[in-house]
Enzyme design. Structure first.
Site, short mmCIF file in Angstrom:
data_model
loop_
_atom_site.label_atom_id
_atom_site.label_comp_id
_atom_site.label_asym_id
_atom_site.label_seq_id
_atom_site.Cartn_x
_atom_site.Cartn_y
_atom_site.Cartn_z
N THR A 1 0.82 -1.22 0.00
CA THR A 1 0.00 0.00 0.00
C THR A 1 0.85 1.26 0.00
OG1 THR A 1 -1.87 -1.08 1.01
CG2 THR A 1 -1.72 1.26 1.40
N ASP B 1 0.07 -6.52 4.88
CA ASP B 1 -0.67 -7.75 5.16
C ASP B 1 0.22 -8.91 5.59
OD1 ASP B 1 -3.11 -6.62 4.69
OD2 ASP B 1 -3.35 -7.43 2.67
C1 SIN Z 1 -1.05 -3.10 2.69
O1 SIN Z 1 0.07 -2.90 2.28
O2 SIN Z 1 -1.50 -2.40 3.62
C2 SIN Z 1 -2.00 -4.13 2.17
C3 SIN Z 1 -1.61 -4.79 0.93
C4 SIN Z 1 -0.29 -5.48 0.99
O3 SIN Z 1 0.01 -6.12 1.98
O4 SIN Z 1 0.45 -5.40 -0.01
#
Ligand code: SIN
Length: 331
Positions: A16, A96
């Site tokens: 993200t 994640d």
């Molecule tokens: C995030 O980064 O908050 C969610 C998506 C990911 O883990 O790439």
């Protein structure tokens, strides 16, 4: 004494923090895409902290990270860490699975140099993205002598966490990480780290894990127990894995039917089974009623997805249940 500016190498993997979406909003976006040079250019000032170099290793939503990506990342850091030209590392990563990558690296990297993971909960295109401050603080921490020899660290929303114990605990707030029972190692206030605690669990240079010549990690799956969970899924997983982790209820528990099947799988098929808990905090110790087979290993304080990493790495070294049990106490 050498007073030169620290040299920090950033390895970007996506997530993200590199996410692009509808202008201003936080919930509709794709968690990858923006390059590391562009992310670094969004931080007002890093010159006083360190000289930066960076590379875009991959640019993916972290749910797409593979064992091959892990091995490549670890081998790359291990190689670069030998150079006197690099003093520390920042790895940008999706949130994640950041706690999984942090623990994996904590067990296999062979350096005392600071290694700091960070990411963001809001995409770079949001109204108030959290990525620039997290990245700024990660660079500051990687440049700090206080982070030397502390193993893999995660910096997020002003908190400093250990690679072993960090967990993602919220799925949208910017303060998304903590260590549950073990709180955090310290705080960042702007670019200054303040440490309060340190994990005594063995990491990095002191572990037995050497992935230099490892091309494939043993397959270990997690099986989640819930009321009514069919016992047949244990047979299915036993056929397709080198080891199993069970995410049991409370104290790593499951039904009598599962207890019988688990002991059959581990005794007859010789598959190591780690008993962990889906609760997310606490610890699991040997229990003569649950662990009917000597091949059952208590997860200690590791959550299921971290127990899976340790079992997989343990199986690169040994099949001895005694030795693997000792590793679950040590790491
Ligand atoms: C995030 O980064 O908050 C969610 C998506 C990911 O883990 O790439």
């Amino acid at each position: 004494m050498n007073n030169r500016k620290k040299r920090i190498h950033i390895i970007a993997t996506g997530g993200t923090i590199a996410g692009k979406g509808l202008e201003g909003v936080t919930a509709q976006y794709r968690a990858c895409g923006i390059s590391i040079d562009s992310l670094v250019s969004e931080i007002p000032s890093t010159e006083h902290l360190a000289e930066l170099t960076y590379e875009q290793m991959i640019n993916v939503d972290s749910n797409n990270i593979t064992y091959d990506n892990w091995l490549n990342l670890a081998k790359r850091v291990n190689e670069l860490a030998k150079s006197d030209d690099i003093d520390g590392f920042v790895i940008t990563h999706g949130t994640d699975t950041m706690d999984e990558t942090a623990y994996f690296l904590n067990l296999v990297l062979k350096t005392n140099k600071p290694i700091v993971l960070t990411g963001a909960m809001r995409p770079a295109t949001a109204t108030s993205p959290d990525g620039p401050m997290n990245l700024y603080q990660a660079i500051a921490l990687a440049s700090s002598n206080q982070a030397v020899g502390k193993g893999v660290l995660v910096v997020f929303s002003d908190g400093i966490y250990s690679g072993r114990d960090v967990q993602k605990v919220n799925n949208f707030k910017t303060d998304a990480f903590n260590e549950r029972d073990f709180a955090c190692l310290g705080y960042m206030r702007d670019d200054k780290p303040y440490f309060f605690y340190e994990s005594i669990k063995t990491h990095t240079t002191d572990t037995v894990f050497d992935i230099t010549n490892v091309d494939r990690l043993p397959q270990v799956s997690i099986i989640y127990f819930y009321l009514g969970a069919p016992v047949s899924i244990l047979d299915y997983y036993a056929k397709n894995n080198d080891g199993l982790v069970i995410a049991g209820t409370g104290n790593g528990s499951y039904s009598d039917e599962w207890i019988e099947k688990v002991s059959e799988i581990s005794d007859k098929k010789g598959i190591p089974v780690v008993r962990s808990s889906r609760v997310g905090s606490g610890m699991i110790i040997k229990n003569k009623y649950m662990d009917k087979s000597p091949n059952c290993i208590p997860a200690n304080s590791l959550v299921p997805h971290k127990a899976r990493i340790l079992l997989s790495l343990a199986l690169t070294r040994t099949n001895s249940i005694e030795e693997i049990t000792a590793m679950f106490k040590q790491y």
